[in-house]
Structures are given as C-alpha cells and as structure tokens.
Write an enzyme that holds these catalytic residues in place. Structure first.
Site, PDB file in Angstrom:
ATOM      1  N   CYS A  11      44.337  25.798  35.494  1.00 22.16           N
ATOM      2  CA  CYS A  11      43.206  24.949  35.890  1.00 22.16           C
ATOM      3  C   CYS A  11      43.117  23.776  34.932  1.00 22.16           C
ATOM      4  O   CYS A  11      43.303  23.931  33.726  1.00 22.16           O
ATOM      5  CB  CYS A  11      41.911  25.750  35.856  1.00 22.16           C
ATOM      6  SG  CYS A  11      40.476  24.779  36.377  1.00 22.16           S
ATOM      7  N   CYS A  44      37.535  24.755  30.802  1.00 24.11           N
ATOM      8  CA  CYS A  44      36.277  25.254  30.220  1.00 24.11           C
ATOM      9  C   CYS A  44      36.579  26.118  28.989  1.00 24.11           C
ATOM     10  O   CYS A  44      37.560  26.875  28.974  1.00 24.11           O
ATOM     11  CB  CYS A  44      35.516  26.081  31.254  1.00 24.11           C
ATOM     12  SG  CYS A  44      35.074  25.111  32.702  1.00 24.11           S
ATOM     13  N   CYS A  93      35.841  38.208  35.569  1.00 25.90           N
ATOM     14  CA  CYS A  93      35.923  36.744  35.586  1.00 25.90           C
ATOM     15  C   CYS A  93      36.537  36.225  34.300  1.00 25.90           C
ATOM     16  O   CYS A  93      36.181  36.674  33.222  1.00 25.90           O
ATOM     17  CB  CYS A  93      34.534  36.109  35.621  1.00 25.90           C
ATOM     18  SG  CYS A  93      33.543  36.582  36.969  1.00 25.90           S
TER      19      CYS A  93
HETATM   20  N1  SAH Z   1      36.698  27.026  38.889  1.00 25.69           N
HETATM   21  C1  SAH Z   1      35.614  27.593  39.575  1.00 25.69           C
HETATM   22  C2  SAH Z   1      35.888  28.969  40.132  1.00 25.69           C
HETATM   23  C3  SAH Z   1      36.703  29.923  39.296  1.00 25.69           C
HETATM   24  S1  SAH Z   1      35.907  30.518  37.850  1.00 25.69           S
HETATM   25  C4  SAH Z   1      34.371  27.598  38.713  1.00 25.69           C
HETATM   26  O1  SAH Z   1      34.476  27.333  37.528  1.00 25.69           O
HETATM   27  O2  SAH Z   1      33.299  27.852  39.256  1.00 25.69           O
HETATM   28  C5  SAH Z   1      34.733  31.667  38.540  1.00 25.69           C
HETATM   29  C6  SAH Z   1      33.563  31.978  37.626  1.00 25.69           C
HETATM   30  O3  SAH Z   1      33.984  32.709  36.484  1.00 25.69           O
HETATM   31  C7  SAH Z   1      32.886  30.724  37.106  1.00 25.69           C
HETATM   32  O4  SAH Z   1      31.489  30.792  37.230  1.00 25.69           O
HETATM   33  C8  SAH Z   1      33.279  30.740  35.661  1.00 25.69           C
HETATM   34  O5  SAH Z   1      32.368  30.044  34.894  1.00 25.69           O
HETATM   35  C9  SAH Z   1      33.336  32.205  35.344  1.00 25.69           C
HETATM   36  N2  SAH Z   1      34.085  32.512  34.134  1.00 25.69           N
HETATM   37  C10 SAH Z   1      35.216  31.922  33.697  1.00 25.69           C
HETATM   38  N3  SAH Z   1      35.621  32.489  32.545  1.00 25.69           N
HETATM   39  C11 SAH Z   1      34.744  33.460  32.245  1.00 25.69           C
HETATM   40  C12 SAH Z   1      34.647  34.406  31.189  1.00 25.69           C
HETATM   41  N4  SAH Z   1      35.546  34.458  30.207  1.00 25.69           N
HETATM   42  N5  SAH Z   1      33.619  35.266  31.205  1.00 25.69           N
HETATM   43  C13 SAH Z   1      32.713  35.237  32.217  1.00 25.69           C
HETATM   44  N6  SAH Z   1      32.754  34.368  33.240  1.00 25.69           N
HETATM   45  C14 SAH Z   1      33.759  33.479  33.260  1.00 25.69           C
HETATM   46 FE1  SF4 Z   2      38.718  26.097  35.709  1.00 27.19          FE
HETATM   47 FE2  SF4 Z   2      36.475  26.135  34.278  1.00 27.19          FE
HETATM   48 FE3  SF4 Z   2      36.595  27.476  36.617  1.00 27.19          FE
HETATM   49 FE4  SF4 Z   2      37.992  28.304  34.451  1.00 27.19          FE
HETATM   50  S1  SF4 Z   2      35.756  28.237  34.682  1.00 27.19           S
HETATM   51  S2  SF4 Z   2      38.734  28.179  36.540  1.00 27.19           S
HETATM   52  S3  SF4 Z   2      38.560  26.339  33.514  1.00 27.19           S
HETATM   53  S4  SF4 Z   2      36.742  25.255  36.298  1.00 27.19           S
END
Ligand code: SAH
Ligand code: SF4
Length: 382
Positions: free
Chosen positions: A111, A115, A344
């Site tokens: 991605c 984040c 997630c």
């Molecule tokens: N890119 C999209 C969808 C995939 S991530 C998005 O960011 O919404 C799906 C969800 O998982 C998102 O809400 C993201 O913030 C959350 N997420 C990602 N990494 C995580 C982690 N390490 N612990 C908990 N939630 C996480």
């Molecule tokens: Fe991409 Fe952020 Fe979603 Fe992870 S949480 S998949 S880095 S947009």
C-alpha cells in the site's frame, strides 16, 4: 493469450460475448456458471451450445489466483495466502459469526499510503491487483467453503475491503469486482453488506457514491489534522474537513444512513480523554442532525517496526464510554484469529521478501495447510 473471465463483471462479459457473436443471455448463463456454480471448465456448462463451448476454449479461461497456504484459527477464522507473482502475496480472511460469514479482501499488494500503525503500509506499494485477482478471492473462498462444508447455499454474506491495500487507489479494478459481488447473477450480496474501507481518498469517495454506493468505512484514527497527518500521511492531501464533507456527500447515496469511522487505538497517542472529546466536537460540527456516523474502535495489532503500543483495555473502554455517553454509537472490535495473525494490519506482514518467496511458500505449505476434516470440525464449532 486467452482472457481470464474472472476479470469481467456481467457488462464486461456481455461485451466479450458480443464480440464472439453471442447474445447477452449467453453472458448471463456463463456468469452464473462461473460465480454461482464455481465452474472452471467450459465442458461443465451443459446448457451452453457445444459450438460456443468450443469458441470459449480457444479464447478464454477461468483461473483464480494461486492459494499458497491456509491457516485455521481455533475460533473458526480462516486466512488464505495467495501468490500473485513477482514475489508478492496477498491475504484474504474469512470470519464466521452467528448467522453471517464475512470475507475480508485485499485490493493491492502492499500500500502506498504508508500509515504508521499498519504493517502493509510499512511494506510499501508493490502493485494494484487486477479485477480478476480481487474477484478471485471471493470466488475461491465461497466455493471452497461450499465444497468443504458440503453445502449448496451461499456461505459468504458480507464482504469488507479491509485486507491489504487502499481500495480507492485502485478504483478502476475495484469497480467491476464490486459489481460482480452485488450482481444477482453473481454473488447477489446486498449493498449494505459490502463495505469499502478507505483512508480517505476524497475524489474517489465521490466517484464511488455515483458508480456503486456500497457501505463506507473511513479510517479516521485522529481528531485533528496534525495527529492524523502523522499517522495517515494521506491526510496532508485530504485533511479532516474535506474528508468529513465528503462523508456527508456520500451519505446522500449510501445504502446505510451512517458512515463507520474506524479508529485504531494507540497507547498514549490517540486514546486520551481529550481526543475523545475532540472527536465529539468534530462529529457535532459536521452533523446535519441525527446519527450520521458510528465509531468502531480497533485495538492496535502491534508489530515490531511500528514502535507503537496497543491501548490498554481499560482505556479503550473509557474512550468508548465517552463517545457513547455523547450519543455516538461506538463498538470495540473483537480481535479474531489472533493465533493465526489474521487481525487487521497483520496481513502478509512477513511475506514480502522478494529474495526468497519460493522457499517461504514451500515452508508455508508444509507447516500450515491443515487437513479438511480439521477445518470442518472447527467451522461447525463456531
Ligand atoms: N486501506 C484501507 C483498508 C485496509 S486497512 C483503510 O486504511 O481503511 C483496514 C483497517 O485496518 C483500517 O481501518 C486500518 O486503519 C486498520 N489497521 C491497519 N493496521 C492496523 C493495525 N496494526 N492494528 C489495527 N488496525 C489496523
Ligand atoms: Fe494502506 Fe493505511 Fe489502509 Fe494500511 S491502513 S492498508 S497503509 S491505507
């Protein structure tokens, strides 16, 4: 090169059939064979004329992405790892719950949003999945479950685009896949039960509202721009005010009358009482009256490179109570599949190592694929 029919929604398949000189109803029949019956061989399609089957054999094929491994959690959650070539792998997770089955689907290998709290984001971006690769995940999981549970009826009732990748940064490939999920001749899923989760790609939220308004989840994670930009770099491009305005525009078309805000709870970073109070102010500022959003608090799933820590359970409860007391519907996400790293942000976290994919795939095959009998018992138990 023949075309992979999993790359098409029904409209695409109708165009393809038209080029072969075939009527639209043939495309409907073909689409139903592929998605409702899980067919991969044209000879299985007994109600298609032999001449059409022969034409199809020379022009098309039906091929899902390759499954590398399957992990089954003690709670019935199943995680599949798919090899999408070039050293990349993506994951799909099935979560059985009372009366429903949810499939969490990936949209990209890696991605680009990056984040801080997301292990997919830490891997960087590799490539967009094709429509066929997105659709394949549902095709594979649905027909795998039916076969191994010996059931004819639909097993997957809900889809969430919450696997690896930012779905709205792969819009053109996502759209036909969503349409196939919703199509009555495909999977027939309700718009309310297909959720696109986004970190806030504002222009594409507007496009989705017009093209295919499914349920929307927005990853908010912070009440102010400084903190959000630090956690979700895309916020610098589409700051909170623009994002929340886009949410309000989306609601005009949305199948549900609320947006879900996802909020990853990070110890000492975004989980303090003042953050909750700021969120309440924010929600009120953008409200046109009544409930327009819900919060889903996600306990952070830690991974070493993040340098972040999961909020303490008591703090998550305090945070949830402040929001609830202000009239905001708030849930705390249960973690599922903890024993198989299916939560997630943990998806394929340790997979992308271009140097050695073959060795790792071989290792995964040996260690992780469980016998089907084991799978059957575990799914029935839930
Ligand atoms: N890119 C999209 C969808 C995939 S991530 C998005 O960011 O919404 C799906 C969800 O998982 C998102 O809400 C993201 O913030 C959350 N997420 C990602 N990494 C995580 C982690 N390490 N612990 C908990 N939630 C996480
Ligand atoms: Fe991409 Fe952020 Fe979603 Fe992870 S949480 S998949 S880095 S947009």
């Amino acid at each position: 090169m023949t075309v992979n029919l999993l790359d098409y929604d029904l409209e695409g398949l109708a165009v393809f059939c038209d080029r072969l000189g075939e009527k639209r109803y043939r495309a409907v029949q073909l689409f139903r064979w592929i998605h409702q019956r899980g067919a991969t061989q044209f000879d299985e399609m007994s109600d298609l004329a032999k001449s059409l089957r022969e034409k199809l054999k020379t022009t098309a094929h039906i091929k899902a992405i390759d499954v590398v491994s399957q992990h089954i959690s003690s709670d019935g959650t199943i995680k599949w790892l798919f090899n999408v070539g070039g050293g990349d792998a993506v994951e799909t997770v099935f979560i059985p719950e009372d009366g429903r089955g949810t499939l969490c689907i990936s949209s990209q290998a890696g991605c680009a949003v990056g984040c801080r709290f997301c292990s997919t984001g830490h891997q960087g971006f590799s490539r967009n999945l094709t429509t066929g690769e997105i659709t394949s995940q549902l095709w594979f999981a649905e027909h795998f479950l039916r076969k191994h549970l010996n059931k004819d009826e639909r097993q997957i009732s809900n889809v969430v685009m919450m696997g690896m990748g930012e779905p709205l940064q792969n819009y053109s490939e996502l759209l036909p896949a969503l349409r196939t999920m919703l199509d009555d001749h495909g999977y027939g899923l309700s718009r309310r039960r297909v959720t696109v989760s986004t970190s806030g790609v504002v222009p594409m939220m507007d496009r989705l509202a017009l093209d295919c308004p499914v349920a929307l989840a927005v990853s908010l994670h912070a009440p102010d721009d400084a903190l959000r930009s630090n956690l979700v770099p895309l916020n610098k491009k589409y700051p909170i005010a623009e994002l929340l305005e886009a949410c309000n525009r989306y609601l005009v078309h949305a199948p549900r009358d609320f947006i879900t805000f996802e909020y990853c709870m990070l110890d000492g970073v975004n989980d303090q009482v003042e953050h909750a109070n700021e969120l309440i102010e924010l929600v009120r500022k953008y409200s046109s009256g009544g409930v327009w959003c819900k919060f889903n608090l996600i306990p952070f799933n830690p991974f070493p490179a993040s340098g972040l820590i999961r909020s303490k359970p008591e703090q998550v409860k305090i945070f949830a109570k402040i929001l609830s007391d202000a009239g905001i519907v708030t849930t705390i996400r249960k973690t599922r599949g903890d024993d198989i790293d299916a939560a997630c942000g943990q998806l394929a976290g340790d997979v992308k190592d271009r140097t050695d994919i073959t060795k790792r795939i071989a290792r995964q095959r040996m260690v992780m694929i469980k016998p089907v009998t084991d799978f059957d018992t575990q799914v029935r138990e839930t």
